[in-house]
Design an enzyme around this catalytic site. Structure first.
Site, PDB file in Angstrom:
ATOM      1  CB  CYS A 270      -0.931   0.002   1.212  1.00  0.00           C
ATOM      2  SG  CYS A 270      -2.129  -1.348   1.198  1.00  0.00           S
TER       3      CYS A 270
ATOM      4  CG  ASN B 147      -7.570  -0.336   1.458  1.00  0.00           C
ATOM      5  OD1 ASN B 147      -6.783  -0.152   0.542  1.00  0.00           O
ATOM      6  ND2 ASN B 147      -7.164  -0.738   2.660  1.00  0.00           N
TER       7      ASN B 147
ATOM      8  CG  HIS C 107      -3.304   3.220   2.890  1.00  0.00           C
ATOM      9  ND1 HIS C 107      -3.865   2.957   1.659  1.00  0.00           N
ATOM     10  CD2 HIS C 107      -3.408   2.071   3.608  1.00  0.00           C
ATOM     11  CE1 HIS C 107      -4.288   1.697   1.631  1.00  0.00           C
ATOM     12  NE2 HIS C 107      -4.021   1.149   2.804  1.00  0.00           N
TER      13      HIS C 107
END
Length: 324
Positions: free
Chosen positions: A113, A281, A251
């Site tokens: 990520c 996400n 994030h």
């Protein structure tokens, strides 16, 4: 470092899936999926590949920057999960942008990520050194390819998407970068298939690990234990004070993770950019997508101090202090 973001663009996946679909599928009360994950709607691809999304975002970012693909010094792929092991995701985008015979370098940088932060830092170093002029960073993740829609922890949380930014020399720059890994949490997020450990000739073993699994609580514990000192050290490296940060671009891990970060780091919620509600996400594509939406919303005027921060599988913590 001398750096500016010339332009950015996102590429949304075709199919919109609202959280009430997961409520019905998982036999939960109305509103459960959104309340649990913080996601109201996420998008899934309908036949598109990651390089399709990345190429669409990259072409639009180049057009907004007033550049041709041939003007690039490099194409960097920054996805959490590649379209395939070989060749690199960036190579596939490179070819689709018409650069097949250009010789312009294309390669991937992967920190799950946090891949975009790693690519951004590397590009900034190369631009500051005078080695490169313009760089295209492309992220695209199709989380739905490895999701179990009947897993209440992961199924409703993730989405598919692509994003790209064009970088060049300019008045801003990376003031500080940090990446720390705590591999005690290596199994908190796991996708075992796709590499050499499980060869294709052992199909049952390959299929057994072809679905993403996550222990959110384990990842949460590791990240929460270390995020405070990590944040303080990153700001000290940049010489920034907490109240002087103009915008925090995190994030978009989950609603609860974002809420914890705001509390633990004593951040002003009004300065935290959140896109989770309208996309889920997006793995590595989460950070560039959120940054691009902040730019489009006018939240990053010249001179802005922007903090990009997040967690990734590993468990890793990453952050960039960026002056625009």
């Amino acid at each position: 470092m001398s750096l500016t973001i010339l332009a950015g663009a996102e590429a949304q996946a075709a199919r919109s899936v609202t959280s009430d679909w997961f409520d019905r599928r998982l036999n939960r009360p109305a509103g459960w999926a959104e309340a649990t994950t913080g996601v109201a709607v996420r998008r899934f691809v309908d036949g598109e590949t990651a390089s399709d999304l990345g190429t669409r975002a990259g072409a639009e970012a180049l057009a907004r920057a007033g550049l041709r693909a041939e003007d690039l010094s490099a194409v960097i792929g920054a996805s959490g999960v590649g379209e395939q092991p070989i060749p690199a995701f960036a190579v596939l985008v490179h070819r689709k942008l018409g650069l097949g015979n250009s010789g312009i370098p294309a390669f991937d940088m992967n920190a799950t990520c946090l891949s975009f932060l790693l690519a951004l830092h590397h590009a900034a170093l190369m631009i500051a050194a005078g080695e490169w002029q313009h760089v295209l960073i492309v992220s695209a993740d199709i989380a739905s390819a490895a999701l179990d829609p009947d897993d209440p922890e992961t199924g409703p949380l993730f989405g598919d998407g692509g994003a790209a930014v064009v970088l060049g020399p300019g008045p801003g720059g990376v003031e500080a970068f940090s990446l720390r890994t705590y591999s005690t949490g290596a199994e908190a997020a796991w996708l075992g298939a796709g590499g050499s450990r499980l060869p294709a000739r052992d199909l049952p073993a390959l299929l057994a690990e072809a679905t993403f699994r996550m222990d959110g609580r384990a990842a949460f514990r590791v990240a929460s234990d270390h995020i405070g000192p990590f944040f303080e050290d990153l700001l000290a490296r940049a010489g920034w004070q907490r109240d002087k940060i103009d915008l925090i671009v995190p994030h978009q891990a989950s609603g609860r993770a974002l809420d914890l970060m705001v509390r633990r780091l004593r951040l002003d919620p009004a300065r935290v950019m959140r896109t989770l509600h309208d996309g889920g996400n997006l793995v590595a594509t989460s950070l560039p997508t959120t940054l691009i939406r902040a730019m489009e919303a006018g939240r990053t005027p010249p001179g802005s101090r922007v903090l990009l921060i997040g967690t990734g599988a590993g468990v890793s913590l990453g952050g960039v202090c960026l002056t625009l």
